[in-house]
Write a protein that holds these residues in place. Structure first.
Motif, PDB file in Angstrom:
ATOM      1  N   GLN A 117       0.817  -1.214   0.000  1.00 18.18           N
ATOM      2  CA  GLN A 117       0.000   0.000   0.000  1.00 18.18           C
ATOM      3  C   GLN A 117       0.850   1.263   0.000  1.00 18.18           C
ATOM      4  OE1 GLN A 117      -2.427  -0.505   3.473  1.00 18.18           O
ATOM      5  NE2 GLN A 117      -3.544  -2.258   2.632  1.00 18.18           N
ATOM      6  N   ASN A 118       1.952   1.263   0.719  1.00 18.74           N
ATOM      7  CA  ASN A 118       2.816   2.436   0.801  1.00 18.74           C
ATOM      8  C   ASN A 118       3.932   2.441  -0.240  1.00 18.74           C
ATOM      9  OD1 ASN A 118       1.708   3.890   3.155  1.00 18.74           O
ATOM     10  ND2 ASN A 118       2.312   2.068   4.290  1.00 18.74           N
ATOM     11  N   THR A 141       5.660   8.735   9.233  1.00 19.72           N
ATOM     12  CA  THR A 141       4.512   7.840   9.248  1.00 19.72           C
ATOM     13  C   THR A 141       3.403   8.454  10.089  1.00 19.72           C
ATOM     14  OG1 THR A 141       6.007   5.938   9.073  1.00 19.72           O
ATOM     15  CG2 THR A 141       3.753   5.492   9.752  1.00 19.72           C
ATOM     16  N   ASP A 144      -3.923   7.829   8.845  1.00 20.53           N
ATOM     17  CA  ASP A 144      -4.943   8.440   7.991  1.00 20.53           C
ATOM     18  C   ASP A 144      -6.300   7.891   8.415  1.00 20.53           C
ATOM     19  OD1 ASP A 144      -6.485   9.595   6.067  1.00 20.53           O
ATOM     20  OD2 ASP A 144      -5.471   8.665   4.354  1.00 20.53           O
ATOM     21  N   ALA A 147      -9.014   6.805   5.577  1.00 17.96           N
ATOM     22  CA  ALA A 147      -8.672   5.840   4.539  1.00 17.96           C
ATOM     23  C   ALA A 147      -9.569   4.610   4.635  1.00 17.96           C
ATOM     24  CB  ALA A 147      -7.206   5.437   4.646  1.00 17.96           C
ATOM     25  N   ASN A 149     -10.279   0.695   4.322  1.00 15.78           N
ATOM     26  CA  ASN A 149      -9.425  -0.471   4.527  1.00 15.78           C
ATOM     27  C   ASN A 149     -10.176  -1.792   4.416  1.00 15.78           C
ATOM     28  OD1 ASN A 149     -10.917  -0.524   6.930  1.00 15.78           O
ATOM     29  ND2 ASN A 149      -9.280   0.453   8.101  1.00 15.78           N
ATOM     30  N   ARG A 158       0.001   5.427   6.893  1.00 16.27           N
ATOM     31  CA  ARG A 158       0.578   6.039   5.694  1.00 16.27           C
ATOM     32  C   ARG A 158       2.006   6.493   5.993  1.00 16.27           C
ATOM     33  NH1 ARG A 158      -2.860   3.664   3.460  1.00 16.27           N
ATOM     34  NH2 ARG A 158      -4.737   4.501   2.467  1.00 16.27           N
ATOM     35  N   THR A 159       2.861   6.402   4.990  1.00 19.33           N
ATOM     36  CA  THR A 159       4.251   6.838   5.105  1.00 19.33           C
ATOM     37  C   THR A 159       4.607   7.687   3.902  1.00 19.33           C
ATOM     38  OG1 THR A 159       4.861   4.830   6.320  1.00 19.33           O
ATOM     39  CG2 THR A 159       6.640   6.083   5.323  1.00 19.33           C
ATOM     40  N   GLU A 160       5.331   8.772   4.134  1.00 20.38           N
ATOM     41  CA  GLU A 160       5.760   9.654   3.052  1.00 20.38           C
ATOM     42  C   GLU A 160       7.204  10.091   3.281  1.00 20.38           C
ATOM     43  OE1 GLU A 160       4.131  13.922   4.865  1.00 20.38           O
ATOM     44  OE2 GLU A 160       3.125  12.992   3.153  1.00 20.38           O
TER      45      GLU A 160
END
Length: 576
Positions: A117-118, A141, A144, A147, A149, A158-160
């Motif tokens: 997913q990430n 991280t 969210d 989101a 699921n 979530r990770t960015e």
């Protein structure tokens, strides 16, 4: 320490926009002291090819041969080529390890889903690229809550990737994330959106939020007032509970009131490319190579200037005898009498020393070799000797081995953060579980075959109750390593060292369709009650079935009926 930030991490006082901004200014002052923003600007320009920015060329050539990008791309690709996989397993000294088999399996399946997913593989390439060019890579991280699921309750992890000059550590002399007293993350957001969020969260002074400058910009031409405002997220560890708290604000107004994230770990993953003593920022790989790139560019520029000025022949003519020189191809030149040999003459161009080209090539080659990017590793050598090529490629990867291990450690830290989020935010979720014996008994009572797996509720808070039951192992997981594992299992099975059930339980998923159903069928077969054998039947109650096979001719002593028939007819046709 200023009075406005005393006690704010002890659970009694909570930070406000004024005290939080004081911490932000301290972080900015440290980055400015080491000229972080200027270093990042120069490194990024040299990486993307803007290597003459700010130089007054005055019409002179500005060539660039960007070998830095090639070397950086090679090194980053070398340490991120293998797909990194994180596997959880129960510690050997954990009580009742057998009871943790299913929770560990569920965690591993959730890890695989989060990695997909990430988009962890592609994210790691950008993560490592930022570390090589800017000095540090950083992953943030968050949860969210909106989101989808597939469960009743929404929410996902979530990770960015974020830039290293947007992260400020409370103790800038320590690169360890989890020992920090506080961490600030800055971002640039649209003013209208920030005002709306501040108003929804009960801040009456939301109208004071206006656009401001981005303090990270060091280029005066890029500093402009726009519709964006700097939003700061302050994370700190509460000294009483040990939990991570958060507060979102701007310079003049809060955006979200302080809240308990329930996490035990800072949701920050940090990767310095090369460690610098007493500094949380690392040394970028490109920083030490820029002088080599500048030298190559300057030498090429000077060579081009010399060629343009002296490479073509020049003509000297007697102006008293030749009024005008005609350079047209095939054009005639008239002279006013006399010997034509002395009327015009050409001067040969000056020659350029071949050592210039040799030294340029030597500079590039030595720079690449110092980083492990040899001609063999880059694919510039003919593979005449396979063994030698493989040996040289392995030797070339040695300089990047420490960086690769640091990357693996960062990935393990990331998945520990995932584990922390799962224990605090997942709650009870439906997962596929092996069918319990009581459910199988109910199916047997109604005369139906029980499914191998059913959807059951699993409480992920178990991970929070036993925070040390799992150990995480990060490492390369490639196509070739799976083949090696399959070959090993095949050999063990063929040599009789393991049973078919042990074989099926250990092969990777995806090799055999409906593997779990096959395991259940084999287990049911092996667990069937044995009945006394009837005369003429094998043990276990099985019946000899006629499948049309021909009887074999007995060998050894004795004179059977089949042998007598063969002697009478003289042939075995129709018998075997």
């Amino acid at each position: 320490m200023p009075d406005e930030i005393k006690g704010m991490f002890g659970g009694k006082d909570k930070p406000n926009c004024q005290s939080g901004y004081v911490l932000y200014e301290k972080g900015m002052a440290f980055n400015n002291s080491i000229k972080l923003n200027e270093t990042i600007r120069v490194n990024e320009n040299f990486y993307i090819g803007k290597q003459w920015e700010g130089v007054q060329a005055n019409g002179l050539p500005t060539p660039q041969f960007n070998f830095l990008k090639r070397v950086t791309g090679f090194i980053v690709a070398t340490i991120t080529t293998d797909n990194v996989k994180v596997t959880a397993s129960a510690l050997s000294n954990t009580p009742n390890t057998n009871e943790l088999v299913e929770p560990v399996r569920i965690v591993n399946e959730e890890f695989e889903a989060l990695a997909e997913q990430n988009r962890i593989p592609s994210m790691l390439r950008e993560f490592a690229r930022n570390a090589a060019v800017d000095g540090d890579g950083c992953l943030y991280t968050y949860w969210d809550e909106n989101a989808e699921n597939g469960q009743k309750a929404k929410g996902a992890i979530r990770t960015e990737v974020i830039e290293n000059n947007r992260v400020f550590f409370g103790n800038p002399n320590d690169r360890r994330v989890q020992t920090q007293p506080w961490i600030i993350i800055s971002s640039r957001e649209i003013v209208r959106n920030v005002c709306r969020r501040a108003k929804e969260n009960g801040f009456d002074e939301w109208e004071s939020i206006t656009s401001d400058l981005d303090e990270r910009d060091v280029d005066p031409e890029k500093i402009t007032h726009d519709d964006k405002v700097t939003v700061l997220l302050l994370l700190w560890r509460d000294e009483e509970s040990g939990k991570i708290w958060a507060y979102e604000f701007t310079r003049n107004c809060g955006v979200k009131k302080p809240w308990d994230t329930l996490l035990s770990l800072y949701p920050i993953t940090w990767l310095p490319w090369d460690y610098v003593p007493d500094c949380y920022h690392g040394q970028a790989m490109i920083t030490g190579l820029i002088p080599n790139q500048i030298f190559v560019n300057k030498v090429f520029a000077l060579t081009q200037v010399s060629l343009m000025r002296t490479a073509f022949p020049k003509y000297i003519f007697d102006s008293t005898r030749i009024k005008k020189l005609d350079n047209r191809v095939g054009g005639a030149i008239g002279i006013a009498g006399g010997d034509i040999n002395n009327a015009i003459k050409s001067i040969d161009p000056a020659s350029i020393s071949p050592q210039i080209a040799q030294f340029i090539e030597l500079t590039i080659t030595k720079t690449e070799e110092s980083l492990g990017a040899t001609s063999v590793a880059l694919g510039d050598t003919r593979p005449d000797n396979t063994s030698a090529i493989i040996a040289l490629q392995r030797a070339a990867s040695t300089p990047t081995e420490m960086t690769k291990q640091c990357l693996y450690q960062s990935v393990e830290d990331l998945f520990r953060i995932y584990l922390d989020f799962m224990g605090e935010y997942y709650g009870k979720r439906m997962v596929d579980m092996p069918t319990p014996e009581r459910v199988k008994a109910l199916y047997a009572f109604i005369g139906q075959q029980a499914p191998d797996e059913i959807a059951m509720e699993f409480d992920f808070s178990l991970l929070k109750q036993h925070p040390m039951i799992l150990k995480l192992d990060a490492g390369a997981s490639s196509y070739y390593s799976e083949i090696a594992s399959m070959n090993t299992l095949d050999n063990l099975l063929m040599n009789g060292h393991i049973t078919i059930l042990q074989y099926l339980e250990r092969i990777p998923d995806g090799y055999i369709p409906a593997r779990r159903a096959l395991i259940s069928e084999i287990m049911r077969t092996t667990q069937q009650p044995q009945t006394p054998a009837m005369p003429g039947q094998p043990a276990g109650g099985a019946t000899n079935l006629d499948v049309g096979a021909k009887p074999e001719i007995p060998t050894g002593g004795g004179f059977g009926a089949l042998q007598r028939k063969v002697l009478e007819s003289g042939t075995t046709e129709g018998m075997v």
